[in-house]
Design a protein around this motif. Structure first.
Motif, PDB file in Angstrom:
ATOM      1  N   ASN A   1      -5.088   5.432  -7.275  1.00  0.00           N
ATOM      2  CA  ASN A   1      -4.572   4.449  -6.321  1.00  0.00           C
ATOM      3  C   ASN A   1      -4.432   3.069  -6.951  1.00  0.00           C
ATOM      4  O   ASN A   1      -3.533   2.311  -6.593  1.00  0.00           O
TER       5      ASN A   1
ATOM      6  N   ARG B   1       0.849  -1.191   0.000  1.00  0.00           N
ATOM      7  CA  ARG B   1       0.000   0.000   0.000  1.00  0.00           C
ATOM      8  C   ARG B   1       0.886   1.242   0.000  1.00  0.00           C
ATOM      9  O   ARG B   1       1.792   1.358   0.805  1.00  0.00           O
ATOM     10  N   MET B   2       0.576   2.183  -0.887  1.00  0.00           N
ATOM     11  CA  MET B   2       1.229   3.484  -0.870  1.00  0.00           C
ATOM     12  C   MET B   2       0.389   4.435  -0.047  1.00  0.00           C
ATOM     13  O   MET B   2      -0.815   4.543  -0.256  1.00  0.00           O
ATOM     14  N   ASN B   3       0.970   5.084   0.909  1.00  0.00           N
ATOM     15  CA  ASN B   3       0.245   6.031   1.756  1.00  0.00           C
ATOM     16  C   ASN B   3       0.253   7.412   1.101  1.00  0.00           C
ATOM     17  O   ASN B   3      -0.593   7.724   0.306  1.00  0.00           O
ATOM     18  N   THR B   4       1.230   8.221   1.430  1.00  0.00           N
ATOM     19  CA  THR B   4       1.306   9.553   0.857  1.00  0.00           C
ATOM     20  C   THR B   4       2.203   9.543  -0.379  1.00  0.00           C
ATOM     21  O   THR B   4       3.281   8.971  -0.359  1.00  0.00           O
TER      22      THR B   4
ATOM     23  N   ALA C   1       7.218   9.008  -2.419  1.00  0.00           N
ATOM     24  CA  ALA C   1       6.126   8.140  -1.991  1.00  0.00           C
ATOM     25  C   ALA C   1       6.549   7.365  -0.765  1.00  0.00           C
ATOM     26  O   ALA C   1       7.708   6.957  -0.641  1.00  0.00           O
TER      27      ALA C   1
ATOM     28  N   ASN D   1      -1.222   3.163  -8.604  1.00  0.00           N
ATOM     29  CA  ASN D   1      -0.120   3.697  -7.785  1.00  0.00           C
ATOM     30  C   ASN D   1       0.586   4.838  -8.517  1.00  0.00           C
ATOM     31  O   ASN D   1       1.822   4.896  -8.580  1.00  0.00           O
TER      32      ASN D   1
ATOM     33  N   GLY E   1       5.060   4.220   2.035  1.00  0.00           N
ATOM     34  CA  GLY E   1       4.039   3.192   2.224  1.00  0.00           C
ATOM     35  C   GLY E   1       4.689   1.885   2.624  1.00  0.00           C
ATOM     36  O   GLY E   1       5.785   1.874   3.193  1.00  0.00           O
TER      37      GLY E   1
ATOM     38  N   THR F   1      -2.762  11.980   0.179  1.00  0.00           N
ATOM     39  CA  THR F   1      -2.843  10.699   0.861  1.00  0.00           C
ATOM     40  C   THR F   1      -3.701   9.731   0.054  1.00  0.00           C
ATOM     41  O   THR F   1      -4.422  10.138  -0.868  1.00  0.00           O
ATOM     42  N   SER F   2      -3.643   8.481   0.431  1.00  0.00           N
ATOM     43  CA  SER F   2      -4.452   7.479  -0.275  1.00  0.00           C
ATOM     44  C   SER F   2      -5.939   7.722  -0.055  1.00  0.00           C
ATOM     45  O   SER F   2      -6.769   7.297  -0.860  1.00  0.00           O
TER      46      SER F   2
ATOM     47  N   VAL G   1       0.673   9.146  -9.250  1.00  0.00           N
ATOM     48  CA  VAL G   1       0.298  10.480  -8.808  1.00  0.00           C
ATOM     49  C   VAL G   1       0.603  11.457  -9.936  1.00  0.00           C
ATOM     50  O   VAL G   1       1.580  11.286 -10.672  1.00  0.00           O
TER      51      VAL G   1
ATOM     52  N   ARG H   1      -4.435  11.455  -7.677  1.00  0.00           N
ATOM     53  CA  ARG H   1      -3.884  10.101  -7.602  1.00  0.00           C
ATOM     54  C   ARG H   1      -4.820   9.105  -8.243  1.00  0.00           C
ATOM     55  O   ARG H   1      -6.038   9.269  -8.221  1.00  0.00           O
TER      56      ARG H   1
END
Length: 123
Positions: A73, A30-33, A97, A76, A99, A52-53, A78, A71
């Motif tokens: 998601n 998972r990618m967060n910010t 990035a 993945n 995560g 953010t996600s 941006v 984004r």
């Protein structure tokens, strides 16, 4: 691990627009910010925009109303839509990035940077 590939930089006249893209690939859990920073010659790297996600975004005061971060998601990826560009926006733009990625039997936290893409705005 994770790799970030940026695209979309270039030369544009003042008042013009550019769109930057940054795609993350690898063993992503998972990618967060995800966000964009920039560094002009002789200056420190600064945050331009982050997302953010969950869809929360923030911007540097200098780009509010002109730049838009978004984004995808599922991909993945941006994006940074830059409008009404000014000569002072000239810089190398870096994608960042953070995560979690798959590692062994679990996951681990990572914070990665792209290689940078040059944006030059002529007066």
């Amino acid at each position: 691990q994770v790799q970030l590939v940026e695209s979309g930089g270039g030369l544009v006249q003042a008042g013009g627009s550019l769109r930057l893209s940054c795609a993350a690939s690898g063993s992503i859990f998972r990618m967060n910010t995800m966000g964009w920073y920039r560094q002009a010659p002789g200056k420190q790297r600064e945050l331009v925009a982050g997302a953010t996600s969950g869809g929360i975004t923030n911007y540097a005061d200098s780009v509010k109303g002109r730049f838009t971060i978004s984004r995808d998601n599922a991909k993945n990826t941006v994006y940074l839509q830059m409008n009404s560009l000014k000569p002072e926006d000239t810089a190398v733009y870096y994608c960042n990035a953070n995560g979690r990625v798959w590692s062994g039997t679990g996951s681990k936290y990572v914070d990665v940077w792209g290689q940078g893409t040059l944006v030059t705005v002529s007066a």
